[in-house]
Design a protein around this motif. Structure first.
Motif, PDB file in Angstrom:
ATOM      1  N   GLU A 236      -0.265   8.063  11.473  1.00 43.37           N
ATOM      2  CA  GLU A 236       1.176   8.273  11.619  1.00 43.37           C
ATOM      3  C   GLU A 236       1.964   7.905  10.370  1.00 43.37           C
ATOM      4  O   GLU A 236       3.157   8.224  10.298  1.00 43.37           O
ATOM      5  CB  GLU A 236       1.712   7.448  12.799  1.00 43.37           C
ATOM      6  N   GLN A 237       1.310   7.251   9.382  1.00 39.57           N
ATOM      7  CA  GLN A 237       2.030   6.773   8.212  1.00 39.57           C
ATOM      8  C   GLN A 237       1.386   7.291   6.928  1.00 39.57           C
ATOM      9  O   GLN A 237       0.178   7.531   6.868  1.00 39.57           O
ATOM     10  CB  GLN A 237       2.059   5.240   8.173  1.00 39.57           C
ATOM     11  N   PHE A 238       2.221   7.429   5.915  1.00 42.52           N
ATOM     12  CA  PHE A 238       1.776   7.836   4.576  1.00 42.52           C
ATOM     13  C   PHE A 238       2.415   6.896   3.574  1.00 42.52           C
ATOM     14  O   PHE A 238       3.634   6.734   3.550  1.00 42.52           O
ATOM     15  CB  PHE A 238       2.186   9.282   4.295  1.00 42.52           C
ATOM     16  N   GLN A 262       6.199   6.900   4.748  1.00 39.61           N
ATOM     17  CA  GLN A 262       6.686   7.878   5.719  1.00 39.61           C
ATOM     18  C   GLN A 262       6.086   7.593   7.088  1.00 39.61           C
ATOM     19  O   GLN A 262       4.866   7.467   7.224  1.00 39.61           O
ATOM     20  CB  GLN A 262       6.342   9.305   5.283  1.00 39.61           C
ATOM     21  N   ASP A 263       6.949   7.481   8.090  1.00 37.12           N
ATOM     22  CA  ASP A 263       6.544   7.328   9.480  1.00 37.12           C
ATOM     23  C   ASP A 263       6.808   8.657  10.176  1.00 37.12           C
ATOM     24  O   ASP A 263       7.948   9.005  10.481  1.00 37.12           O
ATOM     25  CB  ASP A 263       7.351   6.202  10.134  1.00 37.12           C
ATOM     26  N   THR A 264       5.738   9.428  10.405  1.00 37.25           N
ATOM     27  CA  THR A 264       5.907  10.765  10.971  1.00 37.25           C
ATOM     28  C   THR A 264       6.304  10.717  12.439  1.00 37.25           C
ATOM     29  O   THR A 264       6.913  11.663  12.937  1.00 37.25           O
ATOM     30  CB  THR A 264       4.608  11.565  10.805  1.00 37.25           C
ATOM     31  N   THR A 265       5.981   9.634  13.132  1.00 40.89           N
ATOM     32  CA  THR A 265       6.330   9.530  14.553  1.00 40.89           C
ATOM     33  C   THR A 265       7.828   9.358  14.743  1.00 40.89           C
ATOM     34  O   THR A 265       8.454  10.008  15.580  1.00 40.89           O
ATOM     35  CB  THR A 265       5.578   8.356  15.204  1.00 40.89           C
ATOM     36  N   THR A 271      11.733   3.965   0.983  1.00 37.66           N
ATOM     37  CA  THR A 271      11.360   3.939  -0.424  1.00 37.66           C
ATOM     38  C   THR A 271      11.914   2.681  -1.073  1.00 37.66           C
ATOM     39  O   THR A 271      12.829   2.036  -0.552  1.00 37.66           O
ATOM     40  CB  THR A 271      11.884   5.181  -1.174  1.00 37.66           C
ATOM     41  N   GLY A 272      11.365   2.336  -2.242  1.00 36.54           N
ATOM     42  CA  GLY A 272      11.825   1.178  -2.991  1.00 36.54           C
ATOM     43  C   GLY A 272      10.970   0.996  -4.223  1.00 36.54           C
ATOM     44  O   GLY A 272       9.956   1.671  -4.411  1.00 36.54           O
ATOM     45  N   ASP A 273      11.366   0.059  -5.070  1.00 35.42           N
ATOM     46  CA  ASP A 273      10.578  -0.233  -6.267  1.00 35.42           C
ATOM     47  C   ASP A 273       9.500  -1.271  -6.002  1.00 35.42           C
ATOM     48  O   ASP A 273       8.614  -1.485  -6.822  1.00 35.42           O
ATOM     49  CB  ASP A 273      11.486  -0.710  -7.400  1.00 35.42           C
ATOM     50  N   TYR A 274       9.584  -1.953  -4.868  1.00 35.09           N
ATOM     51  CA  TYR A 274       8.533  -2.880  -4.434  1.00 35.09           C
ATOM     52  C   TYR A 274       8.523  -2.919  -2.920  1.00 35.09           C
ATOM     53  O   TYR A 274       9.563  -2.800  -2.267  1.00 35.09           O
ATOM     54  CB  TYR A 274       8.754  -4.297  -4.979  1.00 35.09           C
ATOM     55  N   GLY A 275       7.344  -3.123  -2.343  1.00 42.30           N
ATOM     56  CA  GLY A 275       7.269  -3.265  -0.899  1.00 42.30           C
ATOM     57  C   GLY A 275       5.839  -3.392  -0.430  1.00 42.30           C
ATOM     58  O   GLY A 275       4.888  -3.417  -1.214  1.00 42.30           O
ATOM     59  N   PHE A 276       5.680  -3.475   0.883  1.00 44.28           N
ATOM     60  CA  PHE A 276       4.343  -3.517   1.466  1.00 44.28           C
ATOM     61  C   PHE A 276       4.356  -2.859   2.837  1.00 44.28           C
ATOM     62  O   PHE A 276       5.416  -2.655   3.452  1.00 44.28           O
ATOM     63  CB  PHE A 276       3.809  -4.960   1.571  1.00 44.28           C
ATOM     64  N   TYR A 277       3.155  -2.522   3.300  1.00 40.50           N
ATOM     65  CA  TYR A 277       2.986  -1.968   4.640  1.00 40.50           C
ATOM     66  C   TYR A 277       1.637  -2.419   5.176  1.00 40.50           C
ATOM     67  O   TYR A 277       0.635  -2.408   4.456  1.00 40.50           O
ATOM     68  CB  TYR A 277       3.049  -0.443   4.618  1.00 40.50           C
ATOM     69  N   ASN A 278       1.615  -2.847   6.441  1.00 34.14           N
ATOM     70  CA  ASN A 278       0.374  -3.239   7.106  1.00 34.14           C
ATOM     71  C   ASN A 278       0.060  -2.213   8.177  1.00 34.14           C
ATOM     72  O   ASN A 278       0.794  -2.090   9.159  1.00 34.14           O
ATOM     73  CB  ASN A 278       0.504  -4.634   7.721  1.00 34.14           C
ATOM     74  N   GLU A 279      -1.037  -1.477   7.978  1.00 33.19           N
ATOM     75  CA  GLU A 279      -1.371  -0.402   8.899  1.00 33.19           C
ATOM     76  C   GLU A 279      -1.873  -0.915  10.241  1.00 33.19           C
ATOM     77  O   GLU A 279      -1.903  -0.161  11.219  1.00 33.19           O
ATOM     78  CB  GLU A 279      -2.426   0.517   8.281  1.00 33.19           C
ATOM     79  N   LYS A 288      14.447  -3.654  -3.917  1.00 34.40           N
ATOM     80  CA  LYS A 288      14.754  -3.068  -5.222  1.00 34.40           C
ATOM     81  C   LYS A 288      15.032  -1.570  -5.080  1.00 34.40           C
ATOM     82  O   LYS A 288      14.119  -0.761  -5.110  1.00 34.40           O
ATOM     83  CB  LYS A 288      13.624  -3.326  -6.221  1.00 34.40           C
ATOM     84  N   ARG A 289      16.275  -1.254  -4.905  1.00 37.88           N
ATOM     85  CA  ARG A 289      16.730   0.123  -4.650  1.00 37.88           C
ATOM     86  C   ARG A 289      16.063   0.685  -3.386  1.00 37.88           C
ATOM     87  O   ARG A 289      15.662   1.851  -3.332  1.00 37.88           O
ATOM     88  CB  ARG A 289      16.482   1.036  -5.848  1.00 37.88           C
ATOM     89  N   ALA A 290      15.969  -0.167  -2.383  1.00 36.88           N
ATOM     90  CA  ALA A 290      15.340   0.249  -1.129  1.00 36.88           C
ATOM     91  C   ALA A 290      16.216   1.268  -0.406  1.00 36.88           C
ATOM     92  O   ALA A 290      17.433   1.109  -0.324  1.00 36.88           O
ATOM     93  CB  ALA A 290      15.095  -0.961  -0.232  1.00 36.88           C
ATOM     94  N   VAL A 291      15.590   2.310   0.131  1.00 36.84           N
ATOM     95  CA  VAL A 291      16.305   3.368   0.852  1.00 36.84           C
ATOM     96  C   VAL A 291      15.514   3.737   2.098  1.00 36.84           C
ATOM     97  O   VAL A 291      14.294   3.884   2.065  1.00 36.84           O
ATOM     98  CB  VAL A 291      16.492   4.624  -0.032  1.00 36.84           C
ATOM     99  N   LEU A 292      16.226   3.865   3.204  1.00 38.76           N
ATOM    100  CA  LEU A 292      15.660   4.402   4.439  1.00 38.76           C
ATOM    101  C   LEU A 292      16.244   5.793   4.657  1.00 38.76           C
ATOM    102  O   LEU A 292      17.459   5.970   4.616  1.00 38.76           O
ATOM    103  CB  LEU A 292      15.978   3.495   5.623  1.00 38.76           C
ATOM    104  N   LYS A 293      15.367   6.756   4.888  1.00 39.43           N
ATOM    105  CA  LYS A 293      15.801   8.123   5.181  1.00 39.43           C
ATOM    106  C   LYS A 293      15.331   8.478   6.587  1.00 39.43           C
ATOM    107  O   LYS A 293      14.152   8.370   6.889  1.00 39.43           O
ATOM    108  CB  LYS A 293      15.206   9.111   4.172  1.00 39.43           C
TER     109      LYS A 293
END
Length: 527
Positions: A236-238, A262-265, A271-279, A288-293
């Motif tokens: 579900e994520q990319f 990207q969360d397709t669900t 987006t951002g210049d730094y971050g993390f994700y735990n699948e 750092k310029r974080a954006v949610l679309k």
């Protein structure tokens, strides 16, 4: 005498040939150590010896065994057959059916059922050349290396036993119990079992697909560094970025520069210049310029904040999304700003904290807390808590205004059609007849309901302690045309998606309550 001279000349020539073959400067000859039977005959060729049974040769520190061989003494080379076993430095073992060895170049060419064993590393192929002098073995017609839990196959391969390093080219496949790795070129370090990615490489497992064109993958610890067009795709994520550190065991991926999640669900992109994700836990963070679309039908909401977080909701597949500090967002029909925001995907309620201001449906809305309620991807209610204020411009005459302690706006087909005010309700609006303003109506009531149609007030129901008057606008002083606490903040409204990165500061609302304690609680604020 003539015959005797000829005999001595022949003996001299023979010895000269032997010296040439054996004692040339810098040349080390192949030595025969053992054979059950040895024969020299013209049918084998000049200076050729045939050896049979338990044949053993030595050259430098290399020992070579075989069933039979032809030794070309003058050329310092040999051709061996059957049960080939080469031992190099008592650590490297080479097996095969056929061996061609050149003593002057220190190159062994092994054919058929070839196997090179170096400690726990095994190389298998049908055609292998081993350059003993440069300590490199290479195959050119398909082969594989077994190392730990990994099997690495390719068309071309180079193995360096001394440094325990292997290079693979063309149609490379790495087989591991947990995944498959496909590439056109990569380097493998057999001692540490680390893969160096040097070209387009794909790693496929039941959990995800990983891609990179440069980087490293530690097959022992299942830790990766992905560089150059690296990405990880789950069900579900990319996730992508310039540099990604990924731990398969914990499911944690840390991104440096150009993070894209990207969360397709839920149709969400972060987006951002730094971050993390735990699948595994579904936790995510971007700074750092974080954006949610968020994609909504044919439109997209763009939201910026200093920090964006997504946390899983226990016992569900859903998340809570939080935005901290300098929140600003834009959609063609909906804009806003606040200090912090919480979006609960369980019931699609979006809460805005610390001096929030929203622009939607022709209105400017502000309060201490604003909540938006969505059903079937459509907004149906908005709640303004404490110091609620709604403003809409009325041509060039003034502003329609509604004020109260608490407001609930009801929405249908993306149009505000009713506002219920609870506590200290006040309103100013300009009624019309035939699209002509007939006055300014000022009304007050503890509780009231305002009815609207096409963004115009069509009626007011004053429910308790009503008071009001209607006056011509020309007779009303400028101060009387605005309710206490009026702030028109059009200059601070983001009018395009690029404006969400502008950090400006509108006038602070009087009597604002600080709700910081809500924002850092993992649970959704009480409603």
């Amino acid at each position: 005498m003539k015959a005797r001279h000829i005999f001595f000349i022949l003996i001299a020539v023979l010895w000269l040939g032997l010296l040439t073959a054996q004692e040339q400067p810098g040349r080390t000859v192949i030595n025969i150590e053992h054979a059950d039977y040895m024969e020299g005959s013209e049918r084998f060729g000049r200076n050729v010896q045939a050896l049979f049974g338990n044949v053993r040769f030595r050259h430098h520190n290399t020992l070579m065994h075989c069933d039979s061989a032809f030794f070309h003494r003058a050329e310092n080379k040999m051709h061996a057959y059957g049960s080939i076993h080469i031992i190099q430095d008592d650590s490297i073992h080479l097996y095969g059916n056929i061996l061609h060895y050149h003593g002057d170049t220190d190159i062994a060419m092994i054919r058929e059922n070839v196997r090179l064993v170096n400690n726990d590393v095994v190389l298998r192929t049908e055609h292998l050349d081993y350059d003993r002098r440069n300590d490199v073995a290479y195959y050119f017609n398909g082969g594989l290396i077994e190392s730990g839990d990994n099997i690495l196959e390719s068309v071309y391969g180079y193995y360096y036993p001394r440094t325990e390093e292997a290079h693979f080219q063309k149609d490379v496949v790495v087989t591991n119990p947990e995944y498959f790795m496909y590439s056109d070129t990569l380097v493998y370090y057999t001692l540490t079992e680390i893969v160096k990615i040097t070209g387009p490489t794909t790693i496929e497992s039941e959990r995800n697909i990983i891609y990179a064109e440069a980087g490293f993958y530690d097959t022992q610890n299942d830790v990766a560094r992905l560089e150059k067009n690296g990405w990880i795709k789950g069900e579900e994520q990319f996730l992508s970025g310039d540099t990604i550190f990924y731990d398969r065991n914990s499911g944690f991926g840390e991104v440096f520069s150009n993070m894209f999640l990207q969360d397709t669900t839920n149709h969400i992109i972060i987006t951002g210049d730094y971050g993390f994700y735990n699948e595994l836990t579904k936790e995510a963070l971007a700074t750092k310029r974080a954006v949610l679309k968020q994609i909504h039908q044919n439109d997209t909401l763009y939201l910026h904040a200093d920090t964006l977080r997504a946390d899983p909701i226990p016992d569900t597949e859903l998340q809570i999304i939080r935005a901290y500090r300098n929140v600003k967002f834009f959609r063609e029909d909906f804009q806003g700003r606040c200090d912090s925001m919480v979006y609960d995907l369980r019931d699609s309620i979006n809460s805005f904290y610390i001096d929030p201001v929203l622009w939607a449906m022709g209105n400017q809305m502000s309060a201490d807390i604003i909540r938006l309620f969505t059903r079937n991807n459509a907004l149906y209610k908005t709640e303004l808590i404490n110091n609620a204020f709604v403003i809409a411009p009325e041509d060039t005459i003034g502003y329609n205004q509604i004020k109260g302690n608490h407001m609930v706006g009801h929405i249908r087909d993306n149009q505000l059609y009713r506002i219920d005010v609870d506590g200290n309700g006040q309103t100013i609006y300009y009624p019309k007849e035939d699209d002509v303003v007939i006055g300014m109506n000022r009304a007050e009531s503890s509780n009231m309901t305002i009815l609207l149609e096409d963004q115009q007030v069509t009626g007011i129901i004053l429910r308790r302690q009503p008071a009001g008057n209607l006056n011509p606008p020309a007779l009303v002083s400028p101060d009387a045309k605005r309710l206490s606490g009026f702030r028109w903040l059009e200059d601070y409204r983001p009018k395009r998606k690029e404006d969400i990165f502008i950090h400006d500061a509108p006038p602070v609302q009087e009597g604002r309550v600080n709700y910081d304690d809500f924002l850092f609680d993992r649970n959704i604020p009480s409603r």
